[in-house]
Design a protein around this motif. Structure first.
Motif, PDB file in Angstrom:
ATOM      1  N   GLU A  23     -24.005  47.365 -12.768  1.00 55.39           N
ATOM      2  CA  GLU A  23     -23.642  47.997 -13.717  1.00 55.39           C
ATOM      3  C   GLU A  23     -22.764  49.275 -12.858  1.00 55.39           C
ATOM      4  N   PHE A  24     -21.894  49.166 -11.857  1.00 58.50           N
ATOM      5  CA  PHE A  24     -21.133  49.726 -11.121  1.00 58.50           C
ATOM      6  C   PHE A  24     -19.279  49.255 -11.425  1.00 58.50           C
ATOM      7  N   GLY A  25     -19.503  48.447 -11.794  1.00 56.22           N
ATOM      8  CA  GLY A  25     -17.849  47.490 -13.058  1.00 56.22           C
ATOM      9  C   GLY A  25     -17.810  48.700 -13.717  1.00 56.22           C
ATOM     10  N   GLY A  26     -16.343  49.567 -13.436  1.00 56.24           N
ATOM     11  CA  GLY A  26     -15.715  49.832 -15.210  1.00 56.24           C
ATOM     12  C   GLY A  26     -16.254  51.564 -14.564  1.00 56.24           C
ATOM     13  N   LEU A  27     -17.224  51.505 -13.476  1.00 53.33           N
ATOM     14  CA  LEU A  27     -17.243  53.365 -13.493  1.00 53.33           C
ATOM     15  C   LEU A  27     -16.135  53.617 -12.373  1.00 53.33           C
ATOM     16  N   ASP A  28     -15.983  55.390 -13.109  1.00 54.96           N
ATOM     17  CA  ASP A  28     -14.693  56.219 -12.261  1.00 54.96           C
ATOM     18  C   ASP A  28     -14.986  55.697 -10.408  1.00 54.96           C
ATOM     19  N   ALA A  29     -15.872  56.270 -10.505  1.00 50.09           N
ATOM     20  CA  ALA A  29     -15.886  55.962  -8.808  1.00 50.09           C
ATOM     21  C   ALA A  29     -17.408  55.131  -8.512  1.00 50.09           C
ATOM     22  N   VAL A  30     -16.758  55.128  -7.269  1.00 56.34           N
ATOM     23  CA  VAL A  30     -18.430  54.348  -6.101  1.00 56.34           C
ATOM     24  C   VAL A  30     -18.108  55.130  -4.258  1.00 56.34           C
ATOM     25  N   LEU A  31     -19.095  55.294  -4.277  1.00 56.02           N
ATOM     26  CA  LEU A  31     -19.341  56.087  -2.878  1.00 56.02           C
ATOM     27  C   LEU A  31     -20.813  54.834  -2.212  1.00 56.02           C
ATOM     28  N   LEU A  32     -19.732  54.162  -1.407  1.00 54.47           N
ATOM     29  CA  LEU A  32     -20.829  53.321   0.144  1.00 54.47           C
ATOM     30  C   LEU A  32     -20.932  53.885   0.790  1.00 54.47           C
ATOM     31  N   CYS A  33     -22.500  54.227   0.607  1.00 55.94           N
ATOM     32  CA  CYS A  33     -22.511  55.374   2.058  1.00 55.94           C
ATOM     33  C   CYS A  33     -23.898  54.593   2.397  1.00 55.94           C
ATOM     34  N   VAL A  34     -23.436  53.096   2.902  1.00 56.36           N
ATOM     35  CA  VAL A  34     -23.789  51.987   3.843  1.00 56.36           C
ATOM     36  C   VAL A  34     -23.635  52.364   4.900  1.00 56.36           C
ATOM     37  N   HIS A  35     -24.455  51.482   5.613  1.00 55.40           N
ATOM     38  CA  HIS A  35     -24.428  51.138   7.252  1.00 55.40           C
ATOM     39  C   HIS A  35     -23.081  50.676   7.803  1.00 55.40           C
TER      40      HIS A  35
ATOM     41  N   THR B 122     -12.993  53.848  -4.821  1.00 58.11           N
ATOM     42  CA  THR B 122     -14.335  53.026  -3.873  1.00 58.11           C
ATOM     43  C   THR B 122     -13.775  54.387  -2.739  1.00 58.11           C
ATOM     44  N   TRP B 123     -14.904  54.938  -2.150  1.00 54.34           N
ATOM     45  CA  TRP B 123     -14.475  55.405  -1.052  1.00 54.34           C
ATOM     46  C   TRP B 123     -15.758  54.756  -0.310  1.00 54.34           C
ATOM     47  N   HIS B 124     -16.163  54.799   0.806  1.00 52.81           N
ATOM     48  CA  HIS B 124     -16.695  54.592   2.236  1.00 52.81           C
ATOM     49  C   HIS B 124     -16.937  56.245   3.259  1.00 52.81           C
ATOM     50  N   THR B 125     -18.281  56.049   2.886  1.00 52.66           N
ATOM     51  CA  THR B 125     -18.869  57.660   4.165  1.00 52.66           C
ATOM     52  C   THR B 125     -19.197  57.353   5.531  1.00 52.66           C
ATOM     53  N   CYS B 126     -17.857  55.989   5.500  1.00 53.81           N
ATOM     54  CA  CYS B 126     -18.373  55.759   7.304  1.00 53.81           C
ATOM     55  C   CYS B 126     -17.674  56.512   8.102  1.00 53.81           C
ATOM     56  N   GLY B 127     -17.642  57.522   9.386  1.00 53.49           N
ATOM     57  CA  GLY B 127     -16.585  58.263  10.004  1.00 53.49           C
ATOM     58  C   GLY B 127     -16.038  57.515  11.178  1.00 53.49           C
ATOM     59  N   TYR B 128     -16.586  55.744  11.287  1.00 54.09           N
ATOM     60  CA  TYR B 128     -15.609  55.482  12.521  1.00 54.09           C
ATOM     61  C   TYR B 128     -14.525  54.548  11.777  1.00 54.09           C
ATOM     62  N   PHE B 129     -14.497  53.781  10.453  1.00 54.46           N
ATOM     63  CA  PHE B 129     -13.803  53.238  10.055  1.00 54.46           C
ATOM     64  C   PHE B 129     -12.748  53.820   8.815  1.00 54.46           C
ATOM     65  N   GLY B 130     -11.232  53.687   8.729  1.00 53.70           N
ATOM     66  CA  GLY B 130     -10.673  54.042   8.116  1.00 53.70           C
ATOM     67  C   GLY B 130     -10.724  53.409   6.274  1.00 53.70           C
ATOM     68  N   ILE B 131      -9.264  53.231   6.033  1.00 50.67           N
ATOM     69  CA  ILE B 131      -9.630  52.774   4.953  1.00 50.67           C
ATOM     70  C   ILE B 131      -9.447  50.997   4.537  1.00 50.67           C
ATOM     71  N   GLU B 132      -9.005  51.070   5.294  1.00 48.00           N
ATOM     72  CA  GLU B 132      -8.645  49.172   5.561  1.00 48.00           C
ATOM     73  C   GLU B 132      -9.636  48.460   5.611  1.00 48.00           C
ATOM     74  N   ILE B 133     -11.130  48.522   5.715  1.00 40.78           N
ATOM     75  CA  ILE B 133     -12.592  47.519   5.427  1.00 40.78           C
ATOM     76  C   ILE B 133     -12.439  47.067   3.852  1.00 40.78           C
ATOM     77  N   LEU B 134     -11.963  48.299   3.086  1.00 38.47           N
ATOM     78  CA  LEU B 134     -12.389  48.257   1.331  1.00 38.47           C
ATOM     79  C   LEU B 134     -11.263  47.280   1.171  1.00 38.47           C
ATOM     80  N   GLU B 135      -9.954  46.989   2.029  1.00 34.05           N
ATOM     81  CA  GLU B 135      -8.962  46.126   2.091  1.00 34.05           C
ATOM     82  C   GLU B 135      -9.076  45.567   0.527  1.00 34.05           C
ATOM     83  N   PRO B 136     -10.504  44.406  -0.105  1.00 34.94           N
ATOM     84  CA  PRO B 136     -10.189  43.712  -0.620  1.00 34.94           C
ATOM     85  C   PRO B 136     -10.506  44.556  -2.362  1.00 34.94           C
TER      86      PRO B 136
END
Length: 293
Positions: free
Chosen positions: A73-85, A106-120
């Motif tokens: 059900e996350f499809g089509g939402l304004d935004a999604v936050l990935l708050c995971v390990h 889509t954002w992630h909340t991991c300090g270690y990564f840049g946005i490249e991990i969301l490339e897909p």
């Protein structure tokens, strides 16, 4: 479209619907902060009891603004936050990218990564970013607005960056924008971990050393030692608010009292060699700060 809801925390994000993947400390903090500011929050976690816990917390301060949903059900939402390990971000990015209607941002909340991990997600036209709170968020917290007034490391594509800035503004927070490149993300995260985790480790070593000097035993000695050292820390924090780091430095290293420092090292070596190593490692930094005070 859902009907308008009462807004207990302001209307800054009233028309926004945000999906949150992961209901640990970070997901809970964002759910509370977003809902209090008018956003609708949709929650998913592999652990249903975690979702229920966050729903209960949000329900107490912003009734009706949060709901648990299936991942699809996350499809089509304004935004999604990935708050995971860290090791789950890439997998979830691929799952979202495979949805017939990927989220707009889509954002992630991991300090270690840049946005490249969301490339897909970028590859299918999604705007991607990073929204990392520079805060210590314990798993057990009773704060209703743990992110309010905080500092956030942000970055990303145009729409993702603009929306992240809107959220930070609604939280009355401050933003950090890093230099491009993975090295900057890793150095940022290393600095945060060194202070937050390193501080707790240093406090633990100091508490154990002080407890050994007290005319008390066991847990009672450590409890009193921690209370005493926390009082010392408060005075140090007060100094840092009004002085440079060098001028806030006190103690024998700042005074150049070499004999006292040698005595400290000998005393620590007798009871806790690791604490002695910590003192030795920090000594040159304290000495440098003292010289330039």
């Amino acid at each position: 479209m859902d009907p308008p809801l009462p807004n207990p925390g302001g209307a800054a994000l009233e028309r926004l619907t945000v999906g949150i993947v992961g209901c640990g400390a970070v997901g809970r903090a964002f759910a509370l902060g977003l809902a209090r500011r008018g956003a609708r929050v949709r929650l998913w976690s592999r652990r249903s009891e975690s979702v229920r816990g966050v729903l209960d917390a949000v329900g107490r301060c912003a009734p009706g603004r949060a709901a648990g949903v299936e991942f699809e059900e996350f499809g089509g939402l304004d935004a999604v936050l990935l708050c995971v390990h860290d090791d789950k971000v890439g997998e979830l990015a691929r799952r979202l990218a495979a949805h017939p209607r990927p989220p707009g941002v889509t954002w992630h909340t991991c300090g270690y990564f840049g946005i490249e991990i969301l490339e897909p997600l970028r590859a299918v036209g999604g705007a991607c970013g990073k929204l990392h709170p520079l805060l210590a968020l314990p798993s057990e917290s009773h704060l209703e607005d743990p992110l309010g007034g905080g500092v956030f490391c942000i970055g990303g594509d145009g729409e993702a960056l603009a929306l992240a800035r809107r959220i930070v503004s609604a939280f009355e927070g401050r933003e950090l924008l890093l230099k491009p490149g993975e090295a900057s993300d890793r150095l940022y995260h290393a600095a945060a971990a060194l202070l937050s985790g390193g501080f707790v480790a240093l406090l633990d070593a100091s508490v154990k050393a002080l407890a050994r000097s007290l005319d008390l035993e066991g847990e009672q000695a450590e409890t009193l030692a921690q209370e005493a050292l926390q009082s010392l820390l408060e005075s140090t924090r007060a100094n840092l608010r009004t002085s440079s780091r060098g001028k806030a430095l006190t103690g024998p290293v700042a005074r150049g009292a070499e004999a006292v420092v040698a005595g400290h090292l000998a005393a620590l070596a007798d009871v806790d060699p690791q604490a002695e190593e910590l003192y030795r490692a920090l000594g040159p930094i304290m000495s440098r700060l003292g010289r330039y005070a």
